[in-house]
Every structure is written in C-alpha cells, then in structure tokens.
Scaffold this motif. Structure first.
Motif, PDB file in Angstrom:
ATOM      1  N   LYS A 131       0.846  -1.193   0.000  1.00 60.56           N
ATOM      2  CA  LYS A 131       0.000   0.000   0.000  1.00 60.56           C
ATOM      3  C   LYS A 131       0.879   1.239   0.000  1.00 60.56           C
ATOM      4  CE  LYS A 131      -3.978   2.116   2.292  1.00 60.56           C
ATOM      5  NZ  LYS A 131      -4.970   1.996   3.384  1.00 60.56           N
ATOM      6  N   THR A 132       0.529   2.219  -0.825  1.00 59.65           N
ATOM      7  CA  THR A 132       1.319   3.447  -0.943  1.00 59.65           C
ATOM      8  C   THR A 132       0.594   4.612  -0.272  1.00 59.65           C
ATOM      9  OG1 THR A 132       2.313   2.718  -3.037  1.00 59.65           O
ATOM     10  CG2 THR A 132       2.387   5.070  -2.548  1.00 59.65           C
ATOM     11  N   PHE A 133       1.312   5.299   0.612  1.00 65.78           N
ATOM     12  CA  PHE A 133       0.813   6.513   1.249  1.00 65.78           C
ATOM     13  C   PHE A 133       1.637   7.692   0.724  1.00 65.78           C
ATOM     14  CE2 PHE A 133       0.082   3.002   4.098  1.00 65.78           C
ATOM     15  CZ  PHE A 133      -1.195   3.209   4.600  1.00 65.78           C
ATOM     16  N   ARG A 134       0.995   8.837   0.538  1.00 70.72           N
ATOM     17  CA  ARG A 134       1.706  10.019   0.052  1.00 70.72           C
ATOM     18  C   ARG A 134       1.567  11.163   1.049  1.00 70.72           C
ATOM     19  NH1 ARG A 134      -0.030   7.369  -4.438  1.00 70.72           N
ATOM     20  NH2 ARG A 134       1.592   6.972  -5.994  1.00 70.72           N
ATOM     21  N   ILE A 135       2.678  11.852   1.247  1.00 70.88           N
ATOM     22  CA  ILE A 135       2.699  12.979   2.173  1.00 70.88           C
ATOM     23  C   ILE A 135       3.259  14.205   1.472  1.00 70.88           C
ATOM     24  CG2 ILE A 135       2.972  11.476   4.193  1.00 70.88           C
ATOM     25  CD1 ILE A 135       5.947  12.319   4.220  1.00 70.88           C
ATOM     26  N   SER A 136       3.107  15.345   2.104  1.00 68.01           N
ATOM     27  CA  SER A 136       3.681  16.586   1.588  1.00 68.01           C
ATOM     28  C   SER A 136       5.172  16.634   1.902  1.00 68.01           C
ATOM     29  CB  SER A 136       2.988  17.793   2.219  1.00 68.01           C
ATOM     30  OG  SER A 136       1.618  17.824   1.888  1.00 68.01           O
ATOM     31  N   ALA A 137       5.934  17.193   0.990  1.00 71.36           N
ATOM     32  CA  ALA A 137       7.370  17.365   1.209  1.00 71.36           C
ATOM     33  C   ALA A 137       7.870  18.467   0.295  1.00 71.36           C
ATOM     34  CB  ALA A 137       8.128  16.077   0.948  1.00 71.36           C
ATOM     35  N   GLY A 138       8.928  19.138   0.726  1.00 67.87           N
ATOM     36  CA  GLY A 138       9.537  20.186  -0.079  1.00 67.87           C
ATOM     37  C   GLY A 138      11.014  20.261   0.205  1.00 67.87           C
ATOM     38  N   THR A 139      11.716  21.033  -0.584  1.00 63.10           N
ATOM     39  CA  THR A 139      13.156  21.192  -0.425  1.00 63.10           C
ATOM     40  C   THR A 139      13.460  22.502   0.287  1.00 63.10           C
ATOM     41  OG1 THR A 139      13.515  19.990  -2.492  1.00 63.10           O
ATOM     42  CG2 THR A 139      15.358  21.273  -1.646  1.00 63.10           C
ATOM     43  N   PRO A 140      14.019  22.454   1.498  1.00 67.41           N
ATOM     44  CA  PRO A 140      14.293  23.685   2.249  1.00 67.41           C
ATOM     45  C   PRO A 140      15.590  24.346   1.828  1.00 67.41           C
ATOM     46  CG  PRO A 140      14.897  21.792   3.563  1.00 67.41           C
ATOM     47  CD  PRO A 140      14.333  21.247   2.271  1.00 67.41           C
ATOM     48  N   LEU A 165       9.972  24.142   4.161  1.00 67.83           N
ATOM     49  CA  LEU A 165       9.867  23.809   5.587  1.00 67.83           C
ATOM     50  C   LEU A 165       8.412  23.617   5.997  1.00 67.83           C
ATOM     51  CD1 LEU A 165      12.559  26.246   7.025  1.00 67.83           C
ATOM     52  CD2 LEU A 165      12.673  23.738   7.002  1.00 67.83           C
ATOM     53  N   PHE A 166       7.515  24.444   5.457  1.00 69.19           N
ATOM     54  CA  PHE A 166       6.091  24.295   5.767  1.00 69.19           C
ATOM     55  C   PHE A 166       5.584  22.926   5.293  1.00 69.19           C
ATOM     56  CE2 PHE A 166       1.687  24.580   4.251  1.00 69.19           C
ATOM     57  CZ  PHE A 166       1.037  24.847   5.444  1.00 69.19           C
ATOM     58  N   LEU A 167       5.938  22.552   4.066  1.00 68.07           N
ATOM     59  CA  LEU A 167       5.483  21.267   3.528  1.00 68.07           C
ATOM     60  C   LEU A 167       6.060  20.097   4.317  1.00 68.07           C
ATOM     61  CD1 LEU A 167       5.702  21.989  -0.310  1.00 68.07           C
ATOM     62  CD2 LEU A 167       3.633  21.782   1.088  1.00 68.07           C
ATOM     63  N   LEU A 168       7.306  20.219   4.761  1.00 69.18           N
ATOM     64  CA  LEU A 168       7.902  19.164   5.582  1.00 69.18           C
ATOM     65  C   LEU A 168       7.167  19.045   6.915  1.00 69.18           C
ATOM     66  CD1 LEU A 168      11.720  19.733   4.909  1.00 69.18           C
ATOM     67  CD2 LEU A 168      10.340  17.794   4.138  1.00 69.18           C
ATOM     68  N   GLY A 177      16.397   8.081   1.598  1.00 70.25           N
ATOM     69  CA  GLY A 177      16.890   9.379   1.168  1.00 70.25           C
ATOM     70  C   GLY A 177      15.866  10.158   0.379  1.00 70.25           C
ATOM     71  N   GLY A 178      16.241  11.396   0.059  1.00 77.73           N
ATOM     72  CA  GLY A 178      15.306  12.315  -0.569  1.00 77.73           C
ATOM     73  C   GLY A 178      14.492  13.009   0.511  1.00 77.73           C
ATOM     74  N   TYR A 179      14.146  14.270   0.285  1.00 78.72           N
ATOM     75  CA  TYR A 179      13.442  15.014   1.328  1.00 78.72           C
ATOM     76  C   TYR A 179      12.086  14.419   1.715  1.00 78.72           C
ATOM     77  CZ  TYR A 179      16.960  18.555   1.841  1.00 78.72           C
ATOM     78  OH  TYR A 179      18.141  19.196   2.147  1.00 78.72           O
ATOM     79  N   PRO A 180      11.370  13.689   0.831  1.00 75.01           N
ATOM     80  CA  PRO A 180      10.133  13.057   1.290  1.00 75.01           C
ATOM     81  C   PRO A 180      10.334  12.021   2.388  1.00 75.01           C
ATOM     82  CG  PRO A 180      10.105  13.276  -1.090  1.00 75.01           C
ATOM     83  CD  PRO A 180      11.493  13.657  -0.644  1.00 75.01           C
ATOM     84  N   SER A 181      11.564  11.523   2.546  1.00 77.81           N
ATOM     85  CA  SER A 181      11.804  10.570   3.630  1.00 77.81           C
ATOM     86  C   SER A 181      11.989  11.260   4.976  1.00 77.81           C
ATOM     87  CB  SER A 181      13.044   9.712   3.317  1.00 77.81           C
ATOM     88  OG  SER A 181      14.239  10.474   3.431  1.00 77.81           O
ATOM     89  N   VAL A 182      12.270  12.546   4.972  1.00 75.56           N
ATOM     90  CA  VAL A 182      12.619  13.247   6.218  1.00 75.56           C
ATOM     91  C   VAL A 182      11.463  13.282   7.211  1.00 75.56           C
ATOM     92  CG1 VAL A 182      13.305  15.475   7.179  1.00 75.56           C
ATOM     93  CG2 VAL A 182      14.467  14.581   5.153  1.00 75.56           C
ATOM     94  N   PRO A 183      10.248  13.725   6.819  1.00 78.31           N
ATOM     95  CA  PRO A 183       9.166  13.763   7.809  1.00 78.31           C
ATOM     96  C   PRO A 183       8.870  12.389   8.408  1.00 78.31           C
ATOM     97  CG  PRO A 183       8.542  14.973   5.833  1.00 78.31           C
ATOM     98  CD  PRO A 183       9.791  14.218   5.508  1.00 78.31           C
ATOM     99  N   THR A 184       8.951  11.360   7.586  1.00 85.52           N
ATOM    100  CA  THR A 184       8.632  10.011   8.060  1.00 85.52           C
ATOM    101  C   THR A 184       9.644   9.522   9.091  1.00 85.52           C
ATOM    102  OG1 THR A 184       7.670   9.523   5.897  1.00 85.52           O
ATOM    103  CG2 THR A 184       8.133   7.648   7.332  1.00 85.52           C
ATOM    104  N   ILE A 185      10.929   9.723   8.803  1.00 77.64           N
ATOM    105  CA  ILE A 185      11.952   9.240   9.729  1.00 77.64           C
ATOM    106  C   ILE A 185      11.930  10.043  11.032  1.00 77.64           C
ATOM    107  CG2 ILE A 185      14.417   8.872  10.069  1.00 77.64           C
ATOM    108  CD1 ILE A 185      13.066   6.946   8.110  1.00 77.64           C
TER     109      ILE A 185
END
Length: 383
Positions: free
Chosen positions: A60-69, A80-83, A106-114
């Motif tokens: 199952k795939t979940f998608r979240i907001s992410a951005g490059t600060p 930062l807001f999107l993260l 890796g990649g900024y989308p992994s940051v909020p999750t970790i």
C-alpha cells in the motif's frame, strides 16, 4: 499471501523514499525481498512517487507533503512548511500501521517520516546509495540504529554515525545481475567495438554535443569497427545521426532503450553519468566505463561515485568541465586499441559489485525488527 497491514500479529516494514528512481528502485527491491519472507510492506513517498506498480499490489502506498528547504527564501519557507505538514501526515500513518521497522532511502520526502518514526521510538534503518551521503540521510543519521551503504568508505558522516554503517550494496535488477554472470567478450582485432552511451535521468546534452565530434576524430580502422548505441533526448537525434553517418560510423540512436540488459551484455565499453544506480549496474554487469559525472548533482555526489569506481580499476573519470572532443577522442583511441586493458577494467568493475544487495539489506532490516508479538517500538530508546 501477505497478511493485511496494521494487525498486531503481523510484522510490517514501512519504506520511506523520495520519488526519483535512484531512491525508489532500492526500496522496491527490498520490498520484493521482504514480501518473499512473509513480511508486510508499505511505502510512504511524495506525489512524484508512483508506487511499485502492478507487480506488488499488496504494497500500500501513502503520500505525504514534502519540499526542499533550500534556494531562495520563499522556496525555503514553503519547503519547511510542507515538511511540517508531512510530519503530521507521516505520524498518522505510523500510528495506523505500527511498523516493526522503518527504512529511509533518502530524498526530502523521507525526512518527515523518519523524524516521526524517531519521535515514536520506531526502529530505523537508513539506506544510502551514493559515496557521498545525501543531505536527507545526513540529517537523519543520528536517528538510525544502522545505516546501510553502497560504497566503502563513504563521505559525509560523523565518526559516531560512521560506526553504525554496514556495507550492503545497492540492489540492481535481476536481468542486469545476469549479465555479470556471463564472460566479458574481449574484442578481437577484427571484431566490432560496441559502445553504449546513456545519459541518466538528467539527460546528457554534453554527450550529444561532444561525442560525435570525438568519434569522428578516431582512427579510420576504429571508426570502421565501431558500433554505437546512444540515448539521445530532445530534438537532436536526426542531426547526430547525420554526423555519425558523415564519418561512416554505425549508430543506433533512440530517446530510450527498453532492452538495456541486452545492450549492456553486448557492450564492451560505456560512456555515461555516474549516479548510484548506474555505478551499481556497471559493477553488477562487469562493464568498464568512461564516467562523466553530472556536475550539478547535489554535493557533487556523482564525482564521488565515479572516483570510487575508477580507483577500483573499473573505468576512467573525465570531469565535464575540461572535457573536449579532443580529450575524449584521445581516451577512446587509447582504450579501444587495448583489448587487454578493457578486459582488466571489466574484471575490476565486476569485483567492485556487491552481489545480493537486496538480500543483505533485508537481513539487516530483519535483524533490527522485534520478534512476532513484541512491540515495534524501541523500548531501550524509550526508557
């Protein structure tokens, strides 16, 4: 059949990866290996991540907001807001799934999750594909129990975090690994010289501009024997084909090759970028290469990858900045005229490979997971 996600008796691993292929492919390879072991898998990515497709519908795939600060101030603020939004979205997914382990690629989308996983005391593994550790993994390294690497040594980690590294390698497609199990075809004095040219996900307009001019400077006997397969993106294909035809060189040009394992098997030399997946595939296939790193890659990580491969004897590093048709022609003339040199480089490239990388990575992940029935939370950290 894999048990449904989220049930207490089911071991589940949540994979967090940026949406680009360099992050998604090793995540997909790990997912396939874990599913084969009866471990449930879920993927968390951003809107670019297309999931793993119909081959693994149980993921199952979940998608979240992410951005490059990074970049201009408005872009940094938005990133930062999107993260921050992504952190709360990831926290909800983690509570729903209660995974036994979380793996970041890796990649900024992994940051909020970790970060959310660390706040919930989940067991965390990071996988780094490049020789120079990416910014996201550098930021997250202190939260991981173990960091799987594709190069040894790597750059960009503190001594404390480096002590947590384990060399697993970067998974490659089975069809590419099969190429490396077959002997390298050393060209005879009258055989075709097969050159494969690829540009990576960023494209490689520099190859479109420099390579035809370089090829036309080769000695006539090499040009007569040369057979080129080259990825050409953009509107330059007909012009480049005409240039090769003008110096009587056989060339097969296309924007994309869907039979890359077959072409890689036939190739005696590659000219390419040096992204993590490219280096892993070169090594697994045992193919020598002239490497021209993408000069604008983050932290110049492609140069680090290329340098490691070249120092191992698998190829030749040629930075894009000083590269000219004359210098490229000189390198090609030298390499193509020495079959023994090509054979040694092919052998060294193959020796650089880390076989069974997906299995090694899965072993590492399973090693940090609690036994069935135990909490997926890291009680030692929670104490």
């Amino acid at each position: 059949m894999t048990a449904p996600l989220g049930k207490p008796e089911t071991r589940c691993v949540l994979l967090a990866a940026g949406g680009t292929g360099g992050h998604m492919f090793p995540a997909q390879a790990l997912a396939r290996e874990l599913l084969g072991r009866g471990v449930a898998v879920a993927l968390l990515t951003d809107k670019r991540g297309g999931g793993f497709g119909p081959d693994m519908p149980q993921v199952k795939t979940f998608r979240i907001s992410a951005g490059t600060p990074s970049g201009p101030l408005p872009r940094r603020v938005k990133g930062l807001f999107l993260l921050g939004v992504g952190f709360f979205q990831a926290s909800r997914v983690l509570k729903e799934l209660a995974p036994s382990a979380v793996v970041g690629f890796g990649g900024y989308p992994s940051v909020p999750t970790i970060i959310a996983a660390a706040r919930q005391k989940r067991r965390i593994v990071l996988h780094e594909q490049n020789q120079v550790v990416g910014r996201a993994n550098r930021l997250l390294a202190g939260r991981a129990e173990v960091i799987a690497t594709s190069f040894d040594p790597i750059e960009g980690l503190s001594e404390t975090d480096r002590a947590k590294t384990v060399l697993t390698g970067n998974p490659v497609r089975p069809a590419i690994a099969d190429v490396g199990r077959q002997p390298y075809a050393v060209p005879g004095s009258d055989d075709r010289l097969r050159l494969l040219v690829t540009g990576g996900s960023q494209g490689a307009r520099v190859f479109n501009e420099l390579l035809p001019a370089a090829i036309c400077q080769l000695p006539e006997d090499q040009r007569r024997r040369l057979s080129i397969s080259q990825q050409v993106r953009g509107s330059d294909l007909e012009e480049i084909q005409a240039r090769y035809r003008g110096c009587r060189v056989k060339a097969d040009l296309a924007p994309f090759f869907d039979d890359m394992p077959k072409r890689l098997k036939a190739a005696q030399l590659m000219i390419c970028r040096s992204g993590a997946s490219t280096i892993a595939e070169l090594a697994a296939a045992g193919r020598p290469a002239i490497l021209v790193p993408f000069p604008f890659a983050a932290d110049d990580h492609q140069t680090g990858n290329a340098r490691a491969f070249a120092q191992a004897g698998g190829g030749w590093l040629m930075p894009q900045g000083p590269l000219t048709p004359e210098s490229l022609a000189e390198r090609l003339t030298s390499v193509l005229s020495q079959p023994a040199l090509l054979a040694r480089a092919a052998s060294s490239a193959r020796a650089f490979a880390q076989d069974n990388a997906a299995k090694r990575l899965a072993d590492l992940v399973c090693g940090v997971m609690p036994a069935n029935g135990e909490s997926g939370r890291n009680e030692e950290k929670a104490a």
